[in-house]
Design a protein around this motif. Structure first.
Motif, PDB file in Angstrom:
ATOM      1  N   GLN A 291       0.899  -1.133  -0.029  1.00 40.77           N
ATOM      2  CA  GLN A 291       0.080  -0.088   0.035  1.00 40.77           C
ATOM      3  C   GLN A 291       0.966   1.363  -0.046  1.00 40.77           C
ATOM      4  OE1 GLN A 291      -2.585  -0.406   3.489  1.00 40.77           O
ATOM      5  NE2 GLN A 291      -3.898  -2.061   2.337  1.00 40.77           N
ATOM      6  N   THR A 292       2.000   1.231   0.608  1.00 40.23           N
ATOM      7  CA  THR A 292       2.846   2.453   0.835  1.00 40.23           C
ATOM      8  C   THR A 292       3.462   2.576  -0.586  1.00 40.23           C
ATOM      9  OG1 THR A 292       3.303   1.958   3.265  1.00 40.23           O
ATOM     10  CG2 THR A 292       4.760   3.370   2.048  1.00 40.23           C
ATOM     11  N   LEU A 293       4.037   1.538  -1.194  1.00 37.22           N
ATOM     12  CA  LEU A 293       4.409   1.779  -2.451  1.00 37.22           C
ATOM     13  C   LEU A 293       3.310   2.139  -3.481  1.00 37.22           C
ATOM     14  CD1 LEU A 293       7.019  -1.496  -2.538  1.00 37.22           C
ATOM     15  CD2 LEU A 293       7.388   0.897  -2.403  1.00 37.22           C
ATOM     16  N   GLU A 294       2.348   1.767  -3.589  1.00 34.50           N
ATOM     17  CA  GLU A 294       1.163   2.194  -4.433  1.00 34.50           C
ATOM     18  C   GLU A 294       0.938   3.734  -4.285  1.00 34.50           C
ATOM     19  OE1 GLU A 294      -3.408   1.094  -5.452  1.00 34.50           O
ATOM     20  OE2 GLU A 294      -2.517   0.228  -3.591  1.00 34.50           O
ATOM     21  N   ARG A 295       0.989   4.206  -3.003  1.00 39.19           N
ATOM     22  CA  ARG A 295       0.903   5.889  -2.816  1.00 39.19           C
ATOM     23  C   ARG A 295       2.062   6.500  -3.616  1.00 39.19           C
ATOM     24  NH1 ARG A 295      -1.157   3.821   2.047  1.00 39.19           N
ATOM     25  NH2 ARG A 295       0.792   4.267   3.218  1.00 39.19           N
ATOM     26  N   ARG A 296       3.198   5.975  -3.051  1.00 39.42           N
ATOM     27  CA  ARG A 296       4.223   6.638  -3.643  1.00 39.42           C
ATOM     28  C   ARG A 296       4.486   6.713  -5.286  1.00 39.42           C
ATOM     29  NH1 ARG A 296       9.295   4.341  -0.871  1.00 39.42           N
ATOM     30  NH2 ARG A 296      10.638   5.849  -2.164  1.00 39.42           N
ATOM     31  N   ALA A 297       3.866   5.645  -5.921  1.00 37.97           N
ATOM     32  CA  ALA A 297       3.861   5.628  -7.417  1.00 37.97           C
ATOM     33  C   ALA A 297       2.954   6.458  -7.963  1.00 37.97           C
ATOM     34  CB  ALA A 297       3.604   3.924  -7.636  1.00 37.97           C
ATOM     35  N   GLY A 298       1.547   6.629  -7.237  1.00 39.13           N
ATOM     36  CA  GLY A 298       0.727   7.600  -7.721  1.00 39.13           C
ATOM     37  C   GLY A 298       1.432   8.943  -7.765  1.00 39.13           C
ATOM     38  N   ARG A 299       1.944   9.328  -6.560  1.00 42.54           N
ATOM     39  CA  ARG A 299       2.373  10.760  -6.580  1.00 42.54           C
ATOM     40  C   ARG A 299       3.640  10.920  -7.681  1.00 42.54           C
ATOM     41  NH1 ARG A 299       1.791   9.912  -0.840  1.00 42.54           N
ATOM     42  NH2 ARG A 299       4.141   9.327  -0.709  1.00 42.54           N
ATOM     43  N   ALA A 300       4.429   9.965  -7.737  1.00 43.90           N
ATOM     44  CA  ALA A 300       5.567  10.083  -8.679  1.00 43.90           C
ATOM     45  C   ALA A 300       5.052  10.299 -10.183  1.00 43.90           C
ATOM     46  CB  ALA A 300       6.616   8.939  -8.504  1.00 43.90           C
ATOM     47  N   LEU A 301       3.835   9.502 -10.531  1.00 43.90           N
ATOM     48  CA  LEU A 301       3.477   9.690 -11.674  1.00 43.90           C
ATOM     49  C   LEU A 301       2.865  11.012 -12.123  1.00 43.90           C
ATOM     50  CD1 LEU A 301       2.702   8.243 -14.456  1.00 43.90           C
ATOM     51  CD2 LEU A 301       0.545   7.530 -13.378  1.00 43.90           C
TER      52      LEU A 301
END
Length: 488
Positions: A378-388
């Motif tokens: 879940q943490t990795l998913e949130r970080r990937a959304g912001r980076a995109l």
């Protein structure tokens, strides 16, 4: 008819009758022919060289004291029973005549025969030596007779006891196919017929309408040396020597012999014996076959008995079946006992190990590890959304900047300030007024569209007014991606 003058009564100076050369020659010819007519003349042939190109034969007859010319006309030569040969002593029958062309007398021979049996025997020995020197009598060239011929060819007279005896012999011994080539076996032309028959049988093709013989028989009954002379002629001897089919000679009785007997592959004492030699006897074949079958059965029985005895002797040296399998069976039983104990011990060892491990097994560690993994995902998913989102915003700013730069550097922005782009009919940009031809079509592009115009020619030069040049942007070439033509 003129007569020969009597020179004894003529006196010198008297009126003697006068003859021409032809008249005198003719008178001598008639006197000679009338005085002798037909004669029998005995002498030795001299100067014989064979028939002339015309077919006539010219030679001489001589003895130890005199010689007379002789001639055989072509028609008479073909009917002669005996042909002339050099050195042969003969008795000639003919008429005495002259040859006016050379003023000589000669005998015209109509019949010719050797002077007695001694002359024939001498001629026979001479021919025998000749053919022997050529190797026609060599044993190495003689062909073996076939054991069981299917077709037998016979050269003989179609009438008489010879052919009947031979056919009777074939019927008694073996029912083979017999082909008879009828010939004369004595007299004028018989030698040529016998030779033609031998060559005719050899000329037959294998598998043809008339079967080719496997063996030939030349047969004739007994007779005197003169009666059998046809089989001493060279034409018959050479035909027999050239035969590719094995040939049996059965000419005369056992005491008679001719040259064909020497050149043939086999000589039978009688024609009946020749038939016996040509084919085997059927009853003898059956007896021989039965003997061979008996020998075969005896040999097979002895072979089987010997093999049986050898097998028994060999079997005694072999070990018994129980002895061969006893030791392997013992090893198998021992392995079976060891395997049972090993399986039981292995099962107990695995049961003990499983009991020790089962106490340490629990689902709590697995659930805790799964919970930690879920939180990390879940943490990795949130970080990937912001980076995109950040990456898309940066790319949009870069694109907007490049679009603004393109608008500022393109020629369209220049057109919006009042300039125009002029092209000719080919779509090429016109940069100088001198490049415009009067009457040509022009394409003028403005900021809000394009118009078509026709050129009338260059304008006259006038000094620019003071207010016309004020506020105008000087001509320049567009840079960047808008550099496609000149602007005015």
């Amino acid at each position: 008819m003129n007569s020969i003058p009597n020179t004894s009564e003529a006196r010198p100076g008297a009126n003697a009758p006068e003859f021409s050369v032809s008249e005198l020659s003719g008178a001598i010819k008639r006197a000679l022919e009338d005085g002798f007519g037909y004669v029998r003349l005995k002498g030795e042939i001299s100067g014989y060289r064979g028939p002339h190109a015309s077919g006539h034969c010219y030679f001489a007859l001589k003895d130890d004291k005199a010689k007379i010319e002789a001639v055989i006309w072509k028609g008479s030569f073909g009917r002669l029973r005996f042909k002339p040969e050099e050195g042969m002593e003969v008795i000639a029958q003919g008429k005495i005549t002259t040859f006016p062309g050379s003023s000589k007398y000669q005998i015209v021979i109509e019949a010719l025969e050797p002077a007695g049996a001694g002359a024939l025997m001498a001629l026979l020995e001479e021919r025998k030596r000749k053919f022997a020197a050529e190797g026609l009598f060599d044993e190495a060239r003689k062909k073996p007779r076939p054991f069981l011929p299917k077709v037998v060819g016979i050269v003989t007279s179609p009438t008489g006891a010879v052919i009947r005896d031979m056919l009777h012999g074939f019927n008694e011994r073996y029912p083979a196919c017999v082909l008879v080539w009828p010939v004369r076996v004595q007299g004028e032309g018989s030698a040529a017929e016998v030779a033609a028959a031998i060559r005719g049988f050899n000329a037959l093709e294998t598998g043809g309408r008339i079967p080719r013989p496997d063996v030939l028989i030349v047969a004739r009954g007994g007779g005197s040396l003169e009666d059998l002379w046809s089989f001493n002629e060279e034409i018959v001897v050479r035909a027999a020597a050239e035969s590719l089919i094995p040939l049996i000679s059965a000419v005369g009785h056992e005491t008679d012999w001719t040259l064909i007997d020497l050149v043939a592959d086999a000589r039978a004492p009688t024609p009946t014996k020749a038939a016996e030699w040509a084919v085997p006897k059927y009853s003898e074949l059956i007896d021989g076959l039965e003997k061979l079958m008996l020998r075969k059965r005896t040999a097979v029985r002895r072979s089987l008995e010997g093999a049986k005895t050898h097998l028994k002797a060999s079997s005694r040296g072999l070990p018994k079946l129980q002895d061969l399998v006893a030791l392997p069976r013992q090893r198998f039983d021992e392995a079976d006992r060891r395997l049972s104990r090993a399986l039981l011990a292995n099962t107990r060892a695995h049961a003990t190990r499983l009991a020790r491990v089962s106490g340490r097994l629990s689902p709590s560690p697995i659930l805790q590890k799964h919970s930690r993994c879920a939180e990390r995902l879940q943490t990795l998913e949130r970080r990937a959304g912001r980076a995109l989102l950040n990456r898309v915003a940066v790319s949009r700013r870069v694109l907007d900047g490049k679009a603004a730069l393109l608008n500022s550097l393109g020629y369209h922005s220049i057109l919006s300030r009042g300039f125009a782009l002029v092209r000719n009919e080919a779509g090429q940009t016109i940069r100088q007024a001198a490049a415009v031809v009067a009457g040509s079509m022009l394409n003028i592009e403005l900021s809000d569209g394009q118009i078509a115009a026709r050129a009338e020619g260059p304008l006259k030069s006038e000094p620019p007014k003071a207010d016309q040049g004020a506020g105008k942007t000087p001509r320049r070439k567009p840079g960047g991606r808008g550099g496609q033509g000149s602007l005015f």
